[in-house]
Write a protein that holds these residues in place. Structure first.
Motif, PDB file in Angstrom:
ATOM      1  N   GLU A  16      10.161 -24.550  -2.604  1.00 18.24           N
ATOM      2  CA  GLU A  16       9.677 -24.802  -3.958  1.00 18.24           C
ATOM      3  C   GLU A  16       8.618 -23.780  -4.351  1.00 18.24           C
ATOM      4  O   GLU A  16       8.590 -23.307  -5.497  1.00 18.24           O
ATOM      5  CB  GLU A  16       9.126 -26.221  -4.063  1.00 18.24           C
ATOM      6  N   ASN A  17       7.771 -23.414  -3.416  1.00 19.54           N
ATOM      7  CA  ASN A  17       6.736 -22.417  -3.687  1.00 19.54           C
ATOM      8  C   ASN A  17       7.321 -21.029  -3.919  1.00 19.54           C
ATOM      9  O   ASN A  17       6.682 -20.188  -4.573  1.00 19.54           O
ATOM     10  CB  ASN A  17       5.728 -22.366  -2.527  1.00 19.54           C
ATOM     11  N   ALA A  18       8.513 -20.791  -3.385  1.00 15.35           N
ATOM     12  CA  ALA A  18       9.158 -19.484  -3.566  1.00 15.35           C
ATOM     13  C   ALA A  18       9.532 -19.243  -5.019  1.00 15.35           C
ATOM     14  O   ALA A  18       9.619 -18.104  -5.480  1.00 15.35           O
ATOM     15  CB  ALA A  18      10.393 -19.380  -2.670  1.00 15.35           C
ATOM     16  N   GLY A  19       9.772 -20.318  -5.766  1.00 11.55           N
ATOM     17  CA  GLY A  19      10.084 -20.207  -7.190  1.00 11.55           C
ATOM     18  C   GLY A  19      11.509 -19.751  -7.460  1.00 11.55           C
ATOM     19  O   GLY A  19      12.168 -19.138  -6.610  1.00 11.55           O
ATOM     20  N   GLY A  20      12.000 -20.078  -8.652  1.00 12.77           N
ATOM     21  CA  GLY A  20      13.323 -19.634  -9.071  1.00 12.77           C
ATOM     22  C   GLY A  20      14.475 -20.373  -8.436  1.00 12.77           C
ATOM     23  O   GLY A  20      15.630 -19.955  -8.550  1.00 12.77           O
ATOM     24  N   LEU A  21      14.167 -21.498  -7.746  1.00 11.75           N
ATOM     25  CA  LEU A  21      15.197 -22.238  -7.021  1.00 11.75           C
ATOM     26  C   LEU A  21      15.237 -23.694  -7.464  1.00 11.75           C
ATOM     27  O   LEU A  21      14.230 -24.259  -7.905  1.00 11.75           O
ATOM     28  CB  LEU A  21      14.924 -22.191  -5.515  1.00 11.75           C
ATOM     29  N   ALA A  22      16.417 -24.311  -7.361  1.00  9.80           N
ATOM     30  CA  ALA A  22      16.564 -25.751  -7.564  1.00  9.80           C
ATOM     31  C   ALA A  22      16.768 -26.375  -6.197  1.00  9.80           C
ATOM     32  O   ALA A  22      17.640 -25.943  -5.431  1.00  9.80           O
ATOM     33  CB  ALA A  22      17.756 -26.049  -8.465  1.00  9.80           C
ATOM     34  N   ILE A  23      15.959 -27.382  -5.857  1.00 11.81           N
ATOM     35  CA  ILE A  23      16.042 -28.048  -4.560  1.00 11.81           C
ATOM     36  C   ILE A  23      16.490 -29.489  -4.779  1.00 11.81           C
ATOM     37  O   ILE A  23      15.823 -30.264  -5.465  1.00 11.81           O
ATOM     38  CB  ILE A  23      14.685 -28.065  -3.832  1.00 11.81           C
ATOM     39  N   SER A  24      17.634 -29.847  -4.205  1.00 11.63           N
ATOM     40  CA  SER A  24      18.126 -31.222  -4.316  1.00 11.63           C
ATOM     41  C   SER A  24      18.634 -31.651  -2.943  1.00 11.63           C
ATOM     42  O   SER A  24      18.309 -31.030  -1.932  1.00 11.63           O
ATOM     43  CB  SER A  24      19.226 -31.342  -5.380  1.00 11.63           C
ATOM     44  N   ALA A  25      19.421 -32.732  -2.899  1.00 13.13           N
ATOM     45  CA  ALA A  25      19.945 -33.214  -1.617  1.00 13.13           C
ATOM     46  C   ALA A  25      21.225 -33.996  -1.849  1.00 13.13           C
ATOM     47  O   ALA A  25      21.433 -34.568  -2.916  1.00 13.13           O
ATOM     48  CB  ALA A  25      18.921 -34.089  -0.908  1.00 13.13           C
ATOM     49  N   SER A  26      22.064 -34.026  -0.832  1.00 17.75           N
ATOM     50  CA  SER A  26      23.293 -34.823  -0.881  1.00 17.75           C
ATOM     51  C   SER A  26      23.405 -35.735   0.329  1.00 17.75           C
ATOM     52  O   SER A  26      24.424 -36.375   0.542  1.00 17.75           O
ATOM     53  CB  SER A  26      24.524 -33.904  -0.953  1.00 17.75           C
ATOM     54  N   GLY A  27      22.337 -35.788   1.136  1.00 17.90           N
ATOM     55  CA  GLY A  27      22.317 -36.644   2.316  1.00 17.90           C
ATOM     56  C   GLY A  27      20.890 -36.866   2.766  1.00 17.90           C
ATOM     57  O   GLY A  27      19.959 -36.237   2.263  1.00 17.90           O
ATOM     58  N   ARG A  28      20.705 -37.755   3.728  1.00 18.02           N
ATOM     59  CA  ARG A  28      19.355 -38.092   4.179  1.00 18.02           C
ATOM     60  C   ARG A  28      18.675 -36.954   4.911  1.00 18.02           C
ATOM     61  O   ARG A  28      17.457 -36.813   4.855  1.00 18.02           O
ATOM     62  CB  ARG A  28      19.417 -39.316   5.110  1.00 18.02           C
ATOM     63  N   GLU A  29      19.448 -36.136   5.620  1.00 15.64           N
ATOM     64  CA  GLU A  29      18.858 -35.087   6.441  1.00 15.64           C
ATOM     65  C   GLU A  29      19.166 -33.684   5.926  1.00 15.64           C
ATOM     66  O   GLU A  29      19.239 -32.730   6.693  1.00 15.64           O
ATOM     67  CB  GLU A  29      19.360 -35.206   7.894  1.00 15.64           C
ATOM     68  N   ASN A  30      19.371 -33.527   4.615  1.00 12.65           N
ATOM     69  CA  ASN A  30      19.657 -32.183   4.125  1.00 12.65           C
ATOM     70  C   ASN A  30      18.934 -31.834   2.839  1.00 12.65           C
ATOM     71  O   ASN A  30      18.410 -32.705   2.139  1.00 12.65           O
ATOM     72  CB  ASN A  30      21.170 -31.957   3.988  1.00 12.65           C
ATOM     73  N   LEU A  31      18.905 -30.547   2.551  1.00 10.16           N
ATOM     74  CA  LEU A  31      18.454 -30.013   1.274  1.00 10.16           C
ATOM     75  C   LEU A  31      19.555 -29.113   0.745  1.00 10.16           C
ATOM     76  O   LEU A  31      20.258 -28.449   1.514  1.00 10.16           O
ATOM     77  CB  LEU A  31      17.177 -29.174   1.440  1.00 10.16           C
ATOM     78  N   GLU A  32      19.731 -29.094  -0.569  1.00  6.19           N
ATOM     79  CA  GLU A  32      20.669 -28.169  -1.196  1.00  6.19           C
ATOM     80  C   GLU A  32      19.861 -27.228  -2.076  1.00  6.19           C
ATOM     81  O   GLU A  32      19.152 -27.667  -2.981  1.00  6.19           O
ATOM     82  CB  GLU A  32      21.712 -28.928  -2.007  1.00  6.19           C
ATOM     83  N   VAL A  33      19.954 -25.937  -1.782  1.00  3.44           N
ATOM     84  CA  VAL A  33      19.130 -24.935  -2.446  1.00  3.44           C
ATOM     85  C   VAL A  33      20.029 -24.001  -3.256  1.00  3.44           C
ATOM     86  O   VAL A  33      20.899 -23.326  -2.701  1.00  3.44           O
ATOM     87  CB  VAL A  33      18.327 -24.114  -1.415  1.00  3.44           C
ATOM     88  N   THR A  34      19.816 -23.972  -4.561  1.00  6.18           N
ATOM     89  CA  THR A  34      20.594 -23.105  -5.450  1.00  6.18           C
ATOM     90  C   THR A  34      19.649 -22.376  -6.390  1.00  6.18           C
ATOM     91  O   THR A  34      18.443 -22.624  -6.406  1.00  6.18           O
ATOM     92  CB  THR A  34      21.588 -23.927  -6.294  1.00  6.18           C
ATOM     93  N   SER A  35      20.201 -21.489  -7.190  1.00  5.67           N
ATOM     94  CA  SER A  35      19.419 -20.884  -8.265  1.00  5.67           C
ATOM     95  C   SER A  35      18.945 -21.985  -9.193  1.00  5.67           C
ATOM     96  O   SER A  35      19.617 -23.011  -9.354  1.00  5.67           O
ATOM     97  CB  SER A  35      20.285 -19.886  -9.035  1.00  5.67           C
ATOM     98  N   GLU A  36      17.792 -21.802  -9.826  1.00  2.00           N
ATOM     99  CA  GLU A  36      17.299 -22.817 -10.755  1.00  2.00           C
ATOM    100  C   GLU A  36      18.251 -23.024 -11.928  1.00  2.00           C
ATOM    101  O   GLU A  36      18.201 -24.059 -12.604  1.00  2.00           O
ATOM    102  CB  GLU A  36      15.911 -22.441 -11.276  1.00  2.00           C
ATOM    103  N   ASP A  37      19.142 -22.067 -12.159  1.00  2.00           N
ATOM    104  CA  ASP A  37      20.136 -22.188 -13.230  1.00  2.00           C
ATOM    105  C   ASP A  37      21.416 -22.867 -12.754  1.00  2.00           C
ATOM    106  O   ASP A  37      22.298 -23.156 -13.565  1.00  2.00           O
ATOM    107  CB  ASP A  37      20.488 -20.804 -13.790  1.00  2.00           C
ATOM    108  N   ALA A  38      21.511 -23.095 -11.446  1.00  2.00           N
ATOM    109  CA  ALA A  38      22.709 -23.718 -10.875  1.00  2.00           C
ATOM    110  C   ALA A  38      22.435 -25.184 -10.592  1.00  2.00           C
ATOM    111  O   ALA A  38      22.055 -25.558  -9.475  1.00  2.00           O
ATOM    112  CB  ALA A  38      23.139 -22.990  -9.607  1.00  2.00           C
ATOM    113  N   GLN A  39      22.591 -26.001 -11.614  1.00  2.00           N
ATOM    114  CA  GLN A  39      22.423 -27.440 -11.496  1.00  2.00           C
ATOM    115  C   GLN A  39      23.563 -28.116 -12.244  1.00  2.00           C
ATOM    116  O   GLN A  39      24.024 -27.604 -13.274  1.00  2.00           O
ATOM    117  CB  GLN A  39      21.080 -27.888 -12.072  1.00  2.00           C
ATOM    118  N   LYS A  40      23.985 -29.266 -11.742  1.00  2.00           N
ATOM    119  CA  LYS A  40      25.095 -29.972 -12.388  1.00  2.00           C
ATOM    120  C   LYS A  40      24.793 -30.265 -13.852  1.00  2.00           C
ATOM    121  O   LYS A  40      25.664 -30.151 -14.715  1.00  2.00           O
ATOM    122  CB  LYS A  40      25.391 -31.276 -11.645  1.00  2.00           C
ATOM    123  N   GLY A  41      23.559 -30.649 -14.135  1.00  2.00           N
ATOM    124  CA  GLY A  41      23.195 -31.003 -15.500  1.00  2.00           C
ATOM    125  C   GLY A  41      23.296 -29.837 -16.465  1.00  2.00           C
ATOM    126  O   GLY A  41      23.796 -29.980 -17.584  1.00  2.00           O
TER     127      GLY A  41
END
Length: 291
Positions: free
Chosen positions: A188-213
């Motif tokens: 998150e501090n790196a900036g320019g990224l979207a951080i989400s998750a699809s499970g209890r033990e994971n993170l999904e890291v994409t471009s801040e412009d790459a979000q389902k919404g």
């Protein structure tokens, strides 16, 4: 009146067998016959998503890799939102320094440096989405993903940057909650990224412009539709962005607490044809409004 329906896959459209149930399949086809647009929005790659949809005889646009790639009904790429190479290398440095496992999702497929940990990361996603399914059944399904070439094992991730590959997503995995939080904070501090998750033990890291919404909002506008007339159904944190842009956000019964708390509508679990029930409820309201 509902004019477009967006559905997540794992834990939502798919049951514990990683299949689209007959009830869900029929509901989608009926919605399409009635002129309602249907789109699948998933963290999966196009190849993984298309394989399941093709088996069910469903053809529709696909928002892939959380919005990093959007494909039309014919499978053509219409939009990409990759992580810039410099930023992708920064993410790799952060994760390497932390000693945390991750996979690379690219425009040429999904890569891992560790077969067994790759299996375990898939088990986590599937188990979160389908807690009643046995771990052995999930492991068999995960193994199948490797055997069918949906995930490629490489000795070094540098191979994934060859032949013009670009990075769509980092799937970060750890059983260590503290380490996972540390990774999230640094990313998150790196900036320019979207951080989400699809499970209890994971993170999904994409471009801040790459979000389902973002991808869904753009699709709705391109089709000349109204977001207030859109339905989105999902179960996990990487679905939240699309819940926020539609007029009818629907949470699966098996959804994460954050999704259940946000959504004004609820449906049954993915083992009880929750997507079909959400679709039919919306279609009935649409029919009543027309009458």
């Amino acid at each position: 009146m509902i004019s477009i329906i967006a559905s997540d896959m794992d834990g939502t459209l798919l049951n514990g067998k990683q299949e689209i149930s007959e009830a869900n399949r029929k509901a989608i086809l009926e919605a399409q016959e009635k002129g309602v647009q249907v789109v699948v929005a998933t963290g999966r790659s196009y190849e993984e998503a298309k394989y399941v949809l093709k088996e069910a005889g469903i053809s529709c646009p696909i928002i892939c890799v959380n919005g990093a790639e959007v494909r039309n009904e014919e499978g053509q790429v219409v939009k990409t939102n990759a992580i810039e190479e410099e930023k992708a290398l920064e993410v790799m440095r952060i994760l390497k320094d932390l000693g945390i496992y991750y996979e690379l999702y690219t425009n040429q497929g999904v890569y891992t440096e560790d077969f067994e940990r790759g299996i375990q990361s898939i088990i986590d996603i599937f188990k979160t989405a389908n807690p009643e399914t046995s771990e052995q059944a999930i492991r068999d399904s995960a193994q199948e993903r490797f055997e069918k070439g949906h995930i490629k094992v490489v000795e070094d991730y540098s191979e994934a940057f060859s032949n013009g590959n670009v990075v769509y997503k980092f799937l970060v995995f750890s059983f260590d909650d503290h380490l996972l939080k540390k990774a999230k904070d640094q990313l998150e501090n790196a900036g320019g990224l979207a951080i989400s998750a699809s499970g209890r033990e994971n993170l999904e890291v994409t471009s801040e412009d790459a979000q389902k919404g973002i991808a869904l909002k753009n699709l709705i506008e391109e089709k000349g539709l109204n977001a207030e007339d859109a339905l989105a159904v999902g179960d996990n944190l990487n679905d939240l962005s699309m819940m926020k842009v539609v007029g009818r956000p629907v949470a699966m019964e098996n959804a994460a607490e954050e999704i259940l708390a946000f959504c004004g509508y609820k449906t049954s679990s993915n083992e009880e044809d929750g997507v079909a029930k959400a679709i039919y409820e919306a279609l009935e309201e649409k029919s009543a409004a027309v009458d």
